[in-house]
Design an enzyme around this catalytic site. Structure first.
Site, PDB file in Angstrom:
ATOM      1  N   ASP A 573     -78.663 -67.779 -29.970  1.00 50.92           N
ATOM      2  CA  ASP A 573     -78.469 -66.283 -31.390  1.00 50.92           C
ATOM      3  C   ASP A 573     -77.651 -67.113 -32.726  1.00 50.92           C
ATOM      4  OD1 ASP A 573     -80.324 -64.575 -32.595  1.00 50.92           O
ATOM      5  OD2 ASP A 573     -78.433 -63.681 -31.772  1.00 50.92           O
ATOM      6  N   LYS A 715     -86.019 -64.037 -56.863  1.00 49.82           N
ATOM      7  CA  LYS A 715     -85.619 -64.273 -56.936  1.00 49.82           C
ATOM      8  C   LYS A 715     -84.284 -64.101 -57.429  1.00 49.82           C
ATOM      9  CE  LYS A 715     -86.340 -68.746 -54.458  1.00 49.82           C
ATOM     10  NZ  LYS A 715     -86.293 -70.597 -53.194  1.00 49.82           N
ATOM     11  N   LYS A1161     -59.170 -87.460   6.467  1.00 43.76           N
ATOM     12  CA  LYS A1161     -60.411 -88.013   5.183  1.00 43.76           C
ATOM     13  C   LYS A1161     -60.074 -86.691   4.055  1.00 43.76           C
ATOM     14  CE  LYS A1161     -64.216 -88.847   4.049  1.00 43.76           C
ATOM     15  NZ  LYS A1161     -65.157 -90.137   2.532  1.00 43.76           N
ATOM     16  N   TYR A1247     -63.616 -90.590 -15.307  1.00 46.13           N
ATOM     17  CA  TYR A1247     -62.774 -89.940 -14.359  1.00 46.13           C
ATOM     18  C   TYR A1247     -61.010 -91.046 -13.899  1.00 46.13           C
ATOM     19  CZ  TYR A1247     -64.459 -90.094  -9.818  1.00 46.13           C
ATOM     20  OH  TYR A1247     -64.445 -89.355  -8.847  1.00 46.13           O
TER      21      TYR A1247
END
EC number: 7.6.2.1
Length: 1363
Positions: A573, A715, A1161, A1247
């Site tokens: 918005d 206007k 691991k 990265y």
């Protein structure tokens, strides 16, 4: 008592003369518990026509004596000796069966019932249980001190029909469930096309309608729905269904090779943890709802004839409520009257649409005179209303009052969530309450959202099911084949005569259980804990805390945290989200000179080509104003124009300051700017305004003669004033194009320099406006006024004729200057949008603003740039929209080689064209064009269109969408997106209450997505992948073992030790990695926003990555099993007595090796080592080696894990064991280490490079071209912004003159609706309606015997007055 009594002849019915009500004052004089005092009223609620008397029923007096007490006996109409009334009235008795009155005498206090008094606890409990089934009406207004005749039934024309309906509905399970469980009111007759019928001042009739109460709830669950909704949500995850099925199989006798309770216990833990997390989050929502439901308001009490303080939750449909200035509207109401002339009031709808500018509402002229409680008590009528719906901007209804039908429109409707401003009070009739209000209709039930990671896991679990079944079938077939091939060697199993088919299916169930740990049930608990803690980290981040509003970031749905790291589209918005909707008077150009409060660096005034450029200070302007020369007079006219030519209303604050309430924030900024410069607008009257001029030290009044209103065609706005010296001046403000066309060429010495200043303003993104004036002679004005009056009274094309007449006077204008207004953006919005776009996120702005304003804001906030090509779709028909879209898509495709970069394209589409483009046959073109553009702005869109746009992109693409807004009109969009974010900077914002996350400002989106989002995504991805891997690495050794044990289903490892694997020894690494691991620091993530594309591309979690980890788990399990066979092939594990190791010693060695491998691991995939990592990985390994000997030595003696008798000495005392747990993990992890080295050294990801920069603290010295970019920006901005000027007008294009003519800030209404002088401060609380002790201006205030007592006035015989 609204029944009838008969006369003695029995042939005539006469209305009852009185009603018996509680007299508060007399009852409270002494002991309230022992005194029951009553007073008489007629059926309209007015005092009885006979003399007022208190009836003390405890003294056993008859009502005849009480009424006649102290009076002449003949004046008692109920005394049989009074022949004057005996012909028309009998003594009467209250009939307890139907409430009628028949001939007899009144029995006394036994026939009066105290309604609302609390009986004993047992009776109250019984009544509560009985109420839903007996149809007894509830105490609607919550007043516990009311008294009424017992067994009262309202007599209606369709009494029998109502009785039948009520009797039928009394035991309707669906109606009872909807009303008492789902909290829904009785359904309207919408299907029948009948209007919603609402009675005024008749709570009993409204109560029969069973409309929804004013309770609101934004919770996901309630007491009745929690269990079914939660279980449905949990078992929609295939993993939980799998474990449920496994639990059932384990209960089958002689099937499970493991303990029958291991899986069901773990599943219960998973469900309990998830349930607790859901409850905690829902309780937070419930507490927020409770705070709102228990807010205070004032409701008109029919019994008391005045307003009483109640909670919002007590409001019912049909109630008349009073709302005071600065209070929120508690329900959807129809405006009846207000403290202002003609029933006008101002409301702020920031909670609804995020706009802080004021909206004007006006009651119907027929209800505007109802200004006091006494007048409200006489209202009898009904409202035939439309049914509850979600349209915020429409309403249709009819008010039936005094036999007249009065149409109702949106002008009379004020929605729940709006705030009353600049109006002391309003009275309103409630038409929609609770979840039937338009605000809540836009807030659908909190949806259950699933993340992309969860959806991938669900599908991969299905594939794992297939693998599990395949392994089970292979193992079962192997068992059957082994028995057939080697049956003679297996006679000790006593399997002769066993059905091979039955054995096959039984083996499938056995192996199902044995291999069930392929799917790690503990993972779901771990992931829930990780997500909850990630939500905690987000909420605790001080960089996401807004100190000014004391608003932290709130995570309402922690299950979506990883979605924040994969967003590709943001739907935002504009008003209240990107902008504050606050305008600031920044600068002005007067008589060819620019003035500003603080001169920017190197921007001082200087001459260029005969034109002064740069700025002077406002202090310099004030100094020149004091000079009585031509320039001083121009400055005076300029500031006078700003202070007079507008529709602003002044509101005095308690501290004496003036707050300007404007329907347009632009106008408010101009008037505030004039006030800051010494021209303070103070008073508005219907025909004049007054301003205080500091320079002159006096207040001046200007007579308002005429107004030529602003509209989108003109206007401009023009006002004509008669000045204090008698002269007439015309003031005009508008866009530069329309002002310059009407200039007097001979007096245009400031035009060129003003245009240069306008270009400078435009280059800075400011909103500009030109100001002009002219002097008008008396004769010219009188001639023009005749034409104006004719046009104003014509019935044909009035607006066009008024515009034409205005043209005749708006000529030969003299330009006196220009203004520059800054539309204040939220903090750091341009920088945030730039970074988000660099991160690969496409931003679509969906706004209700017109096209020019939206483009202006797009430029200001960096959504659009000067080098962008704007693709504008603004068509009136569907075919024209189709042609426009196809033409643009085709052109882009055909000239793709000429389009240097698609990042230079942006799409602008208005609401009408968007409505056509969202139709099924055009939406593909819209989506194709939108995805090719870097930015999309949709103008003039409705709340429904916002949601449709989001749903279209969600349906047509696989991208993850985020919607952000701050108003109720954004709720549908927020809930339609994968992730919904509400702006919570303002208390009670509906968007924040319905969103998944709530932040205080748009700028926090940057860190929320780029840092916390990407961290959460990477952490959860690694935790999930590792959880699957570690289970397969151990439990797949069971599958390899079946080829060695004759497919018997024998387990390698003791069953409780297998359970402890996920419970103790490998639970910490995924938890710590999921909470504390950082693959890149937050500073570098914000520095390099392109890293965010790792999440968008799914580089941490995808189907190939998932199966890569699965295959790695199979590989490690094979290394473990085959290596252990080779190590223990010849039974090398000998103890001192020459005994070889048994099966469980080997199983322990296999288990220990797997623990070392999976922990190794974890060490390889960890990015950041902390104290928690050390505890989780080395600590878990150390814990296993300490735990095993203690457990295996003690628990077998308690008949727990008896397999471990004597195993410890054969294990820890063997060199084979220790050599195996060193060699096999090194061999297994060698491949992983080599792969990691290869990827980082030869094919590194982005990265990886950033990680090295972070590790070695390498600085990034990039050349900056800021000065060059600013110069290019200025040139392009000037060209782009030249046409985007002139917005400082009221947003309502009609009725401006009517509003200005009706308002009089010098008058204020008192307690009883009377107008009086507002003195120096017309908005002082001392003059507010309902002020406790303020009787000033009250024509009905009495002293002595003429005093207000309770809810009626006690009068002497001599008292009389006219109302």
């Amino acid at each position: 008592m609204s029944d009838h009594i008969k006369n003695q002849n029995g042939d005539k019915e006469v209305d009852t003369l009185f009603d018996i009500d509680f007299d508060y004052d007399n009852a409270n004089k002494e002991n309230q518990k022992s005194k029951k005092a009553y007073s008489l009223r007629d059926e309209q609620g007015n005092d009885n026509v006979f003399y007022q008397e208190v009836i003390d029923l405890n003294k056993n007096d008859s009502i005849v004596n009480d009424v006649a007490d102290g009076r002449v006996h003949s004046e008692n109409p109920f005394n049989s000796t009074n022949s004057a009334v005996a012909d028309d009235y009998e003594f009467f008795n209250w009939n307890n069966d139907n409430g009628s009155i028949d001939g007899d005498r009144f029995k006394g206090p036994s026939d009066l019932t105290k309604i609302g008094s609390k009986p004993n606890i047992l009776k109250r409990t019984f009544n509560k249980i009985k109420q839903p089934f007996t149809g007894s009406s509830a105490n609607l207004d919550g007043d516990d001190n009311r008294f009424e005749m017992s067994q009262y039934n309202k007599v209606t024309n369709n009494e029998d029909g109502d009785a039948y309906v009520n009797s039928r509905d009394r035991f309707d399970i669906k109606i009872l469930f909807n009303r008492y469980i789902l909290r829904k009111g009785k359904p309207d007759d919408q299907e029948n096309g009948e209007p919603r019928l609402i009675y005024l001042n008749d709570s009993n009739s409204n109560g029969l309608m069973r409309y929804s109460n004013n309770h609101i709830s934004t919770t996901k669950y309630n007491f009745a729905t929690f269990l079914p909704k939660f279980l449905f949500q949990e078992f929609s995850k295939y993993a939980n269904l799998f474990f449920l099925f496994t639990c059932i199989i384990q209960q089958v006798p002689n099937v499970s090779p493991t303990n029958r309770y291991t899986t069901i216990g773990t599943l219960l833990v998973v469900l309990v943890v998830s349930a607790v997390k859901e409850l905690i989050e829902d309780i937070k929502r419930a507490n927020s709802d409770k705070e709102l439901n228990y807010s205070k308001t004032e409701i008109f009490s029919e019994m008391d004839g005045t307003f009483v303080s109640r909670r919002w939750i007590d409001i019912r449909v049909g109630d008349i409520i009073k709302v005071k200035s600065e209070e929120a509207i508690p329900a959807d109401i129809i405006l009846l009257s207000s403290s202002e002339p003609e029933g006008l009031c101002y409301i702020e709808t920031a909670n609804l649409d995020g706009e802080t500018n004021l909206k004007i509402k006006q009651s119907r002229s027929e209800t505007a005179p109802y200004l006091s409680s006494n007048q409200l008590s006489s209202i009898r009528g009904k409202i035939m209303s439309e049914h509850p719906n979600s349209s915020l901007y429409t309403y249709e209804g009819t008010l039936v009052l005094n036999g007249h039908d009065i149409p109702l429109s949106p002008d009379q409707m004020i929605l729940r969530g709006a705030t009353l401003r600049n109006t002391s009070w309003v009275f309103g009739a409630v038409i929609f309450t609770g979840h039937e209000t338009k605000l809540m209709r836009n807030a659908t039930a909190t949806p259950i959202k699933r993340t992309a990671v969860e959806r991938i896991i669900n599908m991969q679990i299905v594939a794992l099911f297939g693998i599990l079944i395949t392994l089970s079938v292979v193992s079962s077939l192997g068992n059957v084949i082994t028995l057939n091939a080697r049956g003679s060697e297996l006679s000790y199993l006593y399997l002769e005569g066993t059905s091979r088919v039955g054995l096959f299916f039984k083996d499938i169930l056995t192996y199902w259980i044995l291999y069930s740990n392929l799917v790690p049930i503990s993972m779901f608990v771990t992931v829930e804990l990780i997500k909850y803690y990630q939500a905690y980290l987000i909420s605790s981040d001080l960089e996401l805390y807004d100190e000014t509003s004391d608003t932290p970031t709130v995570v309402r749905t922690s299950s979506l945290v990883e979605e924040l790291g994969q967003i590709e589209y943001i739907f935002s918005d504009k008003t209240g989200t990107l902008t504050r909707n606050i305008m600031e008077f920044k600068s002005c150009s007067i008589a060819g000179r620019c003035y500003i409060e603080k001169i920017p660096e190197d921007k001082g005034a200087k001459m260029e080509n005969g034109i002064e450029v740069g700025y002077r200070t406002f202090d310099d302007m004030k100094h020149r104003l004091s000079d009585n020369d031509d320039e001083g007079r121009v400055i005076d006219n300029f500031l006078t124009l700003l202070a007079t030519c507008h529709t602003v209303i002044p509101e005095f604050q308690e501290d004496g300051s003036v707050k300007y309430q404007a329907a347009s924030p632009d106008e408010g900024a101009l008037v505030q700017g004039a006030a800051d410069l010494g021209y303070k607008f103070l008073v508005r009257k219907p025909n004049s305004i007054s301003i205080y001029i500091d320079n002159k030290g006096k207040q001046q009044e200007f007579q308002l003669l005429n107004i030529c209103e602003f509209n989108s065609t003109r206007k401009r706005m023009t006002t004509i004033y008669r000045f204090p010296d008698g002269s007439i001046k015309l003031f005009c403000k508008g866009a530069d194009t329309v002002i310059l066309e009407r200039m007097d060429k001979s007096k245009s010495q400031y035009v060129d320099v003003t245009l240069r200043h306008l270009e400078d303003y435009a280059s800075e993104g400011l909103r500009t406006l030109c100001l002009a004036m002219r002097d008008i002679s008396e004769d010219e004005y009188q001639e023009w006024k005749i034409l104006y009056d004719e046009a104003a009274t014509t019935l044909d094309n009035r607006a066009e004729k008024l515009d034409a007449v205005a043209e005749k006077i708006e000529k030969e204008l003299v330009l006196i200057g220009a203004t520059a207004i800054e539309d204040k953006l939220q903090d750091d919005v341009p920088d945030t949008i730039r970074i988000l776009q660099n991160a690969g996120i496409k931003i679509w702005v969906l706004t209700g603003d017109r096209q020019e304003t939206a483009i202006n804001i797009g430029m200001s906030c960096n959504l659009l740039s000067e080098d962008m090509n704007l693709l504008i779709v603004n068509e009136e028909t569907k075919e024209a929209t189709r042609e426009n879209l196809i033409e643009k898509v085709t052109a882009i495709k055909e000239h793709s080689d000429m389009v240097r970069d698609l990042n230079t394209l942006s799409l602008i589409i208005d609401g009408k064209s968007l409505g056509f483009a969202l139709e099924p046959d055009l939406e593909d073109y819209l989506l194709q064009l939108g995805t090719l553009c870097r930015a999309v702005i949709c103008c003039r869109v409705s709340p429904l269109q916002k949601a449709l746009v989001v749903k279209m992109v969600k349906r047509k693409t696989s991208s993850l969408l985020l919607a952000i807004g701050d108003g109720a009109n954004d709720v549908s969009m927020i809930q339609a997106a994968h992730v919904g974010i509400g702006i919570s900077g303002m208390e009670g914002m509906q968007a924040a209450r319905s969103a998944d996350f709530a932040i205080a400002q748009f700028k926090y989106l940057k860190k929320l997505l780029l840092v916390h989002g990407l961290w959460s995504y990477q952490r959860i991805a690694v935790a999930i992948l590792y959880s699957f891997y570690k289970n397969i690495a151990l439990y797949m050794t069971q599958f390899w073992y079946v080829f060695s044990n004759g497919f018997s289903g024998q387990s390698i490892i003791e069953s409780w030790t297998m359970t402890f694997y996920n419970l103790f020894f490998t639970v910490a690494p995924p938890l710590v990695m999921g909470v504390f691991d950082q693959f890149v620091s937050n500073r570098l993530l914000e520095r390099y926003p392109r890293l965010y594309r790792l999440g968008q591309k799914g580089q941490f979690f995808s189907v190939p990555i998932f199966w890569g980890w699965i295959c790695n788990g199979f590989y490690h399990s094979a290394i473990t099993y085959v290596g252990s066979i080779l190590f223990y092939k010849y039974g090398f594990a000998l103890n001192i007595n020459g005994e070889t190791a048994d099966h469980w010693t080997w199983g322990t060695a296999v288990y220990s090796t797997s623990v070392v491998i999976v922990l190794g691991k974890a060490a390889l995939v960890t990015n950041q080592w902390t104290i928690y990592t050390l505890i989780a990985i080395p600590g878990s390994l150390l814990f296993w080696f300490i735990f095993f000997p203690i457990y295996a030595s003690i628990f077998p003696h308690a008949n727990v894990s008896p397999e471990y008798f004597g195993v410890v000495s054969h294990t820890y005392g063997s060199g084979t064991f220790w050599l195996m747990i060193i060699v096999l993990p090194s061999l297994a992890l060698l491949r992983d280490f080599a792969w990691k080295y290869y990827r980082r050294m030869y094919v590194p990801e982005t990265y990886h490079v950033i990680q090295e920069m972070q590790k070695f603290n390498i600085s990034d010295y990039r050349p900056h071209l800021q000065q060059f970019q600013k110069a290019i920006h200025k040139v392009r901005q000037v060209q782009r912004m030249k046409k985007q000027r002139g917005f400082a007008f009221s947003q309502t294009e009609e009725g401006q003159e009517e509003i200005m003519r009706m308002y009089d800030t010098t008058q204020k209404r008192g307690d009883y609706g009377e107008l009086h002088e507002a003195a120096n401060n017309p908005f002082s609380d001392q003059n507010a309606l309902g002020n406790g002790n303020n009787n000033a201006g009250n024509p009905f205030a009495h002293s002595g015997t003429n005093s207000i007592e309770g809810d009626f006035v006690t009068l002497d015989r001599s008292d009389s007055f006219d109302i």
